[in-house]
Enzyme design. Sequence first.
Site, PDB file in Angstrom:
ATOM      1  N   SER A   1      63.562 -64.602  54.600  1.00 52.46           N
ATOM      2  CA  SER A   1      63.105 -65.975  54.420  1.00 52.46           C
ATOM      3  C   SER A   1      63.540 -66.844  55.588  1.00 52.46           C
ATOM      4  CB  SER A   1      63.659 -66.553  53.122  1.00 52.46           C
ATOM      5  OG  SER A   1      63.337 -67.931  53.005  1.00 52.46           O
TER       6      SER A   1
ATOM      7  N   SER B   1      61.217 -65.307  65.775  1.00 54.81           N
ATOM      8  CA  SER B   1      62.416 -65.065  64.974  1.00 54.81           C
ATOM      9  C   SER B   1      63.576 -64.437  65.731  1.00 54.81           C
ATOM     10  CB  SER B   1      62.063 -64.199  63.759  1.00 54.81           C
ATOM     11  OG  SER B   1      61.391 -64.976  62.794  1.00 54.81           O
TER      12      SER B   1
END
Length: 352
Positions: A173, A82
């Site tokens: 998310s 991420s």
Amino acid sequence: MSLLRALLAVPVSLMLLALTPAASPAPSAPAAQPTDTLLPSLVAQGGAPAAALLAKEQSGGGTRYAEAGPGIARADHFRAGSITKTFIAAVVLQLASEHRLKLSDTVEQHLPGLVRGAGNDGRGLTLRALLTHTSGLSDFTTDTRGLVPLTPVQAVRIALTHPPAGPGRYSYSNTNYVLLGMVIQQVTGDSYATEAERRIIAPLRLTGTSFPGSRTSLPSPHGRAYTTDGSDITGLDPRVAGAAGELVSTLADLDRFYAALLGGRLLSPYWLHEMTDTRTAHGLYGMGLFPVKLPCGTTVWGHNGRIAGSYVRTAATVGGRRVLTFRVNTTWIADPDLEPALLATEFCPRTS
């Protein structure tokens, strides 16, 4: 649960040799720091096969490397998970600075008809909401566990089988950043990877950083990557994460990227302020960055990255003058207290 430990729970959700003339004395390596002595704990208590860190300080502190466990090296390429989101957010904010999009634009304006279903509606979702994880969109990796290669549209459609979270509430998310990757392509005509390479990777000379697309192998050199049960997962299809976590990088490149970003080399002061404004996400997240206030009062900015077989964390001080990246070659650190302890030891002033 503390903010830091909550952020660590989200799913998906690095070497330059200095050559001196032969007649000159070799520079001495920076002295080992307490942070380095904590690194073996990531192996002994954290359950990682191996761990490594690279710290950099602009004000005369130099660069410091440490490792623990076998099969890991300073120049290794690894999956950064991420941390990809920081690159994507920086590209979106550059496009905003060029007036090619606005953060108040709705998803519908750029991707008409895509976000509809189960109470989700792109007509009411802004790019700002995607960047700050306040869109309410479900995380598609909750269904796929980050192991199923998908196209961006497939990932979004999986998310749209679930109703949204409360409006305006922070809810991390990966779907948000998959959509932002699609917006970048719609606005520029080029993929998010091409835009990130042109705008960030090439200018900063991040020679070990890439968006692999569907390539399952890692560039050389690299070590092995393992799941928490010890299975080798070095070969992985990056489409399990896409624009939310596809990136491959190195310790040195991530240090350089975050130092440059927070030092104002990629964004103007106005847009860097936007990126680090956490008000929309109620103090929890900016745009591709989140802050952590350490026990000594110092705040560090950065992101973590988790993808099957790899966990990495970069943190830097305001202005990017001091930065640390550490990684383990497995998916999880078993003891969640180790990361905050390592950050506090690195960035809080030491007393004799």
